[in-house]
Design an enzyme around this catalytic site. Structure first.
Site, mmCIF file in Angstrom:
data_model
loop_
_atom_site.group_PDB
_atom_site.id
_atom_site.type_symbol
_atom_site.label_atom_id
_atom_site.label_comp_id
_atom_site.label_asym_id
_atom_site.label_seq_id
_atom_site.Cartn_x
_atom_site.Cartn_y
_atom_site.Cartn_z
ATOM 1 N N HIS A 2 0.829 -1.217 0.000
ATOM 2 C CA HIS A 2 0.000 0.000 0.000
ATOM 3 C C HIS A 2 0.863 1.266 0.000
ATOM 4 C CE1 HIS A 2 -3.471 -2.492 1.459
ATOM 5 N NE2 HIS A 2 -2.525 -3.132 2.095
ATOM 6 N N SER A 17 14.402 19.562 -18.007
ATOM 7 C CA SER A 17 13.208 20.345 -18.255
ATOM 8 C C SER A 17 13.584 21.538 -19.120
ATOM 9 C CB SER A 17 12.636 20.829 -16.924
ATOM 10 O OG SER A 17 11.878 21.995 -17.101
ATOM 11 N N LYS A 51 15.710 20.029 -12.801
ATOM 12 C CA LYS A 51 15.031 18.749 -12.941
ATOM 13 C C LYS A 51 15.911 17.643 -13.523
ATOM 14 C CE LYS A 51 11.186 18.221 -12.211
ATOM 15 N NZ LYS A 51 10.052 18.458 -13.089
ATOM 16 N N GLU A 74 8.957 6.732 -17.368
ATOM 17 C CA GLU A 74 7.592 7.205 -17.611
ATOM 18 C C GLU A 74 7.096 6.754 -18.978
ATOM 19 O OE1 GLU A 74 7.065 11.484 -15.712
ATOM 20 O OE2 GLU A 74 9.118 11.245 -16.472
#
Lengths: 478, 478, 478, 478
Positions: C154, C275, C281, C288
């Site tokens: 979880h 970025s 970043k 992804e």
């Protein structure tokens, strides 16, 4: 039990009855079928097909069925579908007169009517629930207007943002869903009765009258299309799928924010569950279940669409499966929104943790680049310079604001003392002063505008409510 | 090639470039990125961020890029994406001034802009194509107003219906799809620029000005929502999926009607293909491909939705895959509608075959039941009696109209000589005299009303066309 | 260009050619079609249908085509499909003799052959790639055998676990996928040739001979089934979907571990991207994209399955769309695994952070409950007692090990001094001493057993490689 | 009701209980949970964790629960899940001793055990049902070995084929599905117990002993993988989806064959249903429902896969939704196969209609081309010549066999008198004399080989049955 079509076929085996029966599913349409039937008999009377006393007896019989409903265990009955149940039970109650109710209609248009009446109600139900969700989001936003958190892209810290601004991003998402539901309502709000099996009723019933008493905005224009159409169902499921996907994203955020590592939020114990083996766990089960249920909805949408791939024109029994899909989708969506609202009411943000989270991750880097741009650098150069500053900080375990002006000047002549102020977290928030940006006054205005949206929604809902009719109101015409 | 973010990272391997590059896909957004960039520099100038001569040089540079486009083989370039290509090529052309174009925006809002500009155009393209499809259906309907065919439910002969009425059932379906597209247009027509990476631009650009020159109806209200939102894409794909499913049903009908056994239609040779081994075949390949492509669209819809399941807030690179899905879905839908229109122009109905098809299958049975009802029977009893008549006919290889009145009287006293007239095919058509029914005057009226719909659509299209702008028009502001 | 079926039809419009042509897709089957054709002409000769000199000329002609392939830009050709291209180009090269190659086969069985030859190769390619992935995982596991991290359920800290044990959980997942691929190989490895259009070849060709030279394990048993079957494609896509979903879960873990808040891992700069607006970043874009591509695969699986919903028997042109779906699915899967392996090679674990992460979150709570059980408590009571201890700690901002024995005794008499040792992180690891548990010796053994698996896999691969044949090897028969 | 984890959390609202409870779904696992629990307590005793008298009491208590099951209305109970129900009811029955049953396991491994025990049974159930389906197909094939029908491609008449050959094409499809189920069985047949929450049990239980008494072929190798894995469910659903899609294709064929226009088959009245409005209808509703239910399965597969997209490692509550999907998929598949078998038993072929159907559609054209090839033409030329013959026949409303030899000679010199014999329907069948072709002796042999397959299957089933254990058998160990 007598089938509606028993004249032609000689026998039907039990297994066939069980396989083809839809009563366990469509019993849920009981009220709607009753209401539709009542309107239909008014219309038959209106067209001179039913006499006044026939109408009276049938209406009375339907009213009795409606009243006995609570005593009904509809599962216990052994009918093919809800239409057969009502027709047969009515016959038991008022005798042969009941046989006239099937004049001038077919189950093909009748079931569309039932579904549309159900969906009109269901949409209003969801719209109200979304209203409540939007209110909850607005309230939580207003309550946390002073808190600042990191905004993330790629799950990487990006820039500081008001917690309110973050929350209101979901307000926009659910508002889009709400507009979809209102569009669905209009597309559903078309009277099917009169289409009969597929070529139109062979009786000159007055569809305008029916439309009026059942409060539809229009009547369907082509009988073959109407009995073959279930777009109103897939449209509705598509809208619900969007709601669920938006909830899944909100849930994902909250699950991550609820991890020990982030600890941005607290969820009340009453909205978490424990582990059967690990006593320390405080699991965000509700959010996980909602995330999973969004997958169910995508699958439901898939199901209703696939049924219609390559399906020949007009009615095919394949379409009977639409109801299981519809009810599953609706129940999952309704209960998910409902509990999510309550959960959101039980979420609080941990100010200390958020404040600490803003200290690292170079969250002020964009503003540092903007500083250079405002001093005259092109954005591209500024971006490169700040990239080097960040790399330097990483190599020396420092934050940008720890660097002295002398150090910074090595990267660019444009750096001056005023930079410290301009990259403070408050300045980062302040500087996003465009419509839709996280500047505090902008966000406050967006909260004002949300209130207006909600007021307008109030009116929308009350106008929708005037566009549905239930059995008891319909009976008053009599 | 220089990356837009090269300051921070030290090295990027080739395989990473290939895997993460989207240029082969998003090159299709070239014009839209150029147009968006032009609007952005106007806006930067308008807000005092760019000087007049900078604006002039950049606009000139963009114009040159636009003109050189035909010479471009965009695949040949080794950029990360279309945004990098334009920025870098512009730099090659006009030097360092180009570096200012990235001020006050991020690829996160830029790509949304490009996609929205593309989709607004794409919707108009599809709306026009649907207009043409609707016209083709109306024309074919008008041309065949005198032909009668069997309507089917469960692929079983049901009742006689005008071929026109059958065809117009698809008019309604595509009209619904068209309304969806118009709704999509409104939902897409929201300016994203100004949202920047996710918290709003740090420069006080005038989003109203931008909205006006790019002809958006509104500006997005929350920057975090806007960069994380792709609902406008899934909505559009959902609408296209519906179009394709409707086409798949129309195709299925035509494939069946084209079989030797049905032989209801002829499709010109030029729209069929042959077999490599069976010389006699005249295969409806186009219709089969369209049917298959509807499956592709359902899959595309599935893909775009799944990407967003449980995706954390704002921008994640997952969203880059949206474009492949969008372009695939659009191309399949566009080419399918386009060729279907032409095919429909090459379909003719075989009157003789249709006439013969009306003779068997007891297609007049419903009207026979209606006859009894009009004589005073309840529909249920009438239904049962006619069922027995049909069974008797099947057992004796007769049609209903072959039965003598004496034979019929054995089933019901109500049968009299006038029944033969009332169950003639013409009477069956005539009697469906309700709005939306297949009665000939009703169908003629529906053709009139279709013409009005098409006239209204003409206006809708021309008003939509005023709501998009292309690069050359935008340049004229200058 | 001459169509293979031009005798029957009079004309084909250009738009039809474009819509129905599959060359842009199936050109990828060039080698396989060539190989299949060569085997087919051997078989025709073997059955006395082709003379020796005809065989010689055709084989020579095919060899020439094969050699010219690099010069081919197959897109440039205007053929209906790859079969037409080869047949026509062969005719240009060797004249009318080429016309005999279509004897005794149809495109319906020919395309199945091409696809099966492709898939057999493709499976071997993926099996090798998975082998490399499994090796990478084993190596990373072996290298990190001493590190301990929190295991999560979880997304909540659950219990301490060896990093190796965590990593090896993915070894098991990909091993399951590998078994699926091997099963697919067997199901694909069935000769289709001889099925012709659908009822079997009208020439007495020797399918055993064909099977042998093309190295299939068996020949299809029913011609109608064989030309209508694409299960081998959907099976393969299903296996690839599983691989991608497993990669998506691994990616999700790594994305979370790569966040600033977790900071469990470092990914080399070369496998991150930056970025365009935020210089700090370091985005895990590759992970992804893989996560998103798993959604594409689910959609691909969906597409291939939907095509077959309700599709009539044997060949329908719908099936042509199978290849786009197959190639898309394969390319996405192949490139995703490939880059994931390299990325994994560039991941390192942050020991300090992991150690710190074990200090909070009450990760030793289960072991504390087990301690009580071993002292004689039932697990349920122990679970409740420890729950109270945890609540006390939370209220007093303490960890369990900070509590003194006197404090603990207030919760249970069973607590004694030895408990501190038994809930040390090392003890928590040590105590999971079951087969499959995270005890260090157990994990070491599992690494040994992984090595054996990999050695066995080596053999499997080399035996698979003997079960495929390529054009050049086949030519040697001659 | 007492929750298994009540120590830590302070309160749980009713709505949360309702939303998170899975009892209404997982009550179906009652027997399996009981059996698994019995095995677990044997194992606890075997490892010295339970004393003999404790074991005795618990086993006795479980036996009582098992016997009381018929009286249970499990819905009436207000537990979180089936595990809680059993644990609590056991406590009511035997008191505190029951609390020991949760030692050394977690619901995370317990639920996997229950599901695997269920699926092993379910697979055997489906395998037996497929066996029955295969037998029905074989029998129907054998019964119709003398009938000839047109085979279709593109729903166009292609070539003559034995009805048996057509039917046996589905035998092959379902045999493939059966092989998938057997593969699923092996992949499911892995003991999960011992994995506990995720890192392995903290008690030295003997997993080999557990494996043996529960009759698993192996034990899972990595605890973290095992509690996060549901591949055995999606694999099973994938196999069932394939079965349903194959049934949907068979159904589509039969729906078309059942139309008045084709009239190839009769379906007994008892397997058709009627219309509520059209007395003549004999609708193939069962086949339509099966076709629709195949769409439901595709959606179920979609659901289970999407849940795992991007799901973090080990157990997340999302996984609870697996059971609804699994049970829905299984029930739909089971009942569809079951009724399809009975329906197939009630299908007969109309010999007269089939014979007539062979007369038109130029079904002998391929054989005419083959005739020319055997006379020395290349297939391509032969194909073109026959194409012209067909066009000529169409233009003159003739069949090929109506043409005189003089007329045919105009198309090719090769035509001679023997051609009429070679294109008779019987010759067309005879000439497909390859393994897998429709030549009668070949088909008869395939029926023989099908019998062997079925005999082998008999053995497979009885060996599978020895690999499952139920509660009563397990109790005998005691």
């Amino acid at each position: 039990m007598a089938k509606l079509w028993e004249g032609r076929l000689t026998d039907t085996e039990k297994i066939v009855d069980v396989f083809t029966s839809s009563l366990s599913i469509d019993k849920r349409l009981f009220y709607y079928d009753l209401t539709g039937t009542l309107a239909h008999v008014f219309s038959l009377h209106n067209s001179g097909i039913l006499k006044a006393d026939e109408l009276k007896d049938i209406a009375h019989g339907l009213k009795e069925l409606r009243e006995h409903f609570v005593e009904f265990d509809l599962n216990a009955y052994d009918y093919e579908d809800i239409h057969s149940l009502i027709e047969n039970e009515l016959k038991d109650s008022i005798g042969d007169k009941s046989e006239k109710i099937h004049t001038a209609r077919s189950r093909n248009d009748q079931v569309v009517l039932d579904e549309k009446l159900f969906i009109k109600d269901a949409i209003i139900g969801l719209v109200k629930l979304l209203q409540s969700l939007l209110e909850t989001i607005s309230k939580l936003s207003a309550d946390n207007i002073r808190l600042i958190m990191p905004a993330y892209t790629h799950l990487q810290k990006a820039q500081p943002v008001l917690v309110s601004h973050y929350l209101m991003s979901f307000f926009e998402k659910f508002l889009r869903d709400l507009r979809k539901l209102l569009f669905n309502f209009e597309e559903t709000d078309i009277l099917p009765l009169g289409s009969a099996a597929c070529t139109g009723s062979g009786y000159e019933i007055d569809r305008d009258y029916l439309k009026k008493i059942l409060r539809f905005r229009d009547a369907s224009k082509n009988s073959m299309d109407e009995v073959s159409n279930r777009d109103y169902i897939s449209d509705f499921i598509y809208s619900m799928t969007n709601i669920m996907l938006h909830l899944s994203r909100f849930s994902e955020d909250l699950i991550i924010f609820n991890s020990t590592e982030f600890s941005f939020i607290n969820i009340s114990d009453s909205f978490c569950t424990g582990s059967s083996i690990m006593p320390q766990k405080k699991n965000p089960d509700i959010l996980e279940l909602i995330r999973a249920k969004s997958s169910l909805l995508v699958g439901n949408l898939n199901q209703i669409l696939i049924i219609f791939k390559g399906l020949p024109s007009t009615y095919n029994r394949d379409m009977q499966e639409d109801k299981t899909i519809l009810f599953n989708a609706y129940d999952q969506t309704y209960s998910s929104i409902e509990i999510f609202i309550k959960l959101l009411d039980n979420v609080s943000f941990n100010q200390d943790v958020l404040n600490k989270a803003l200290l690292n991750g170079f969250i002020e880097a964009t503003d540092l680049a903007d500083y250079l741009v405002k001093k005259g650098q092109s954005f591209r150069s500024a971006h490169k310079i700040v990239g080097k500053v960040v790399r330097y900080c990483l190599g020396n375990s420092k934050n940008i604001c720890d660097l002295k002006i002398e150090d910074l000047k090595k990267f660019s002549e444009f750096f001056e003392e005023d930079l410290y102020k301009s990259i403070s977290i408050d300045s980062c928030i302040e500087s996003k002063n465009v419509f839709g940006g996280t500047n505090k006054r902008r966000v406050e205005k967006s909260l004002e505008s949300a209130k207006e949206e909600l007021r307008a929604l109030e009116k929308t809902i009350s106008s929708l409510e005037k566009r549905v009719i239930d059995f008891d109101d319909l009976l008053k015409i009599f």
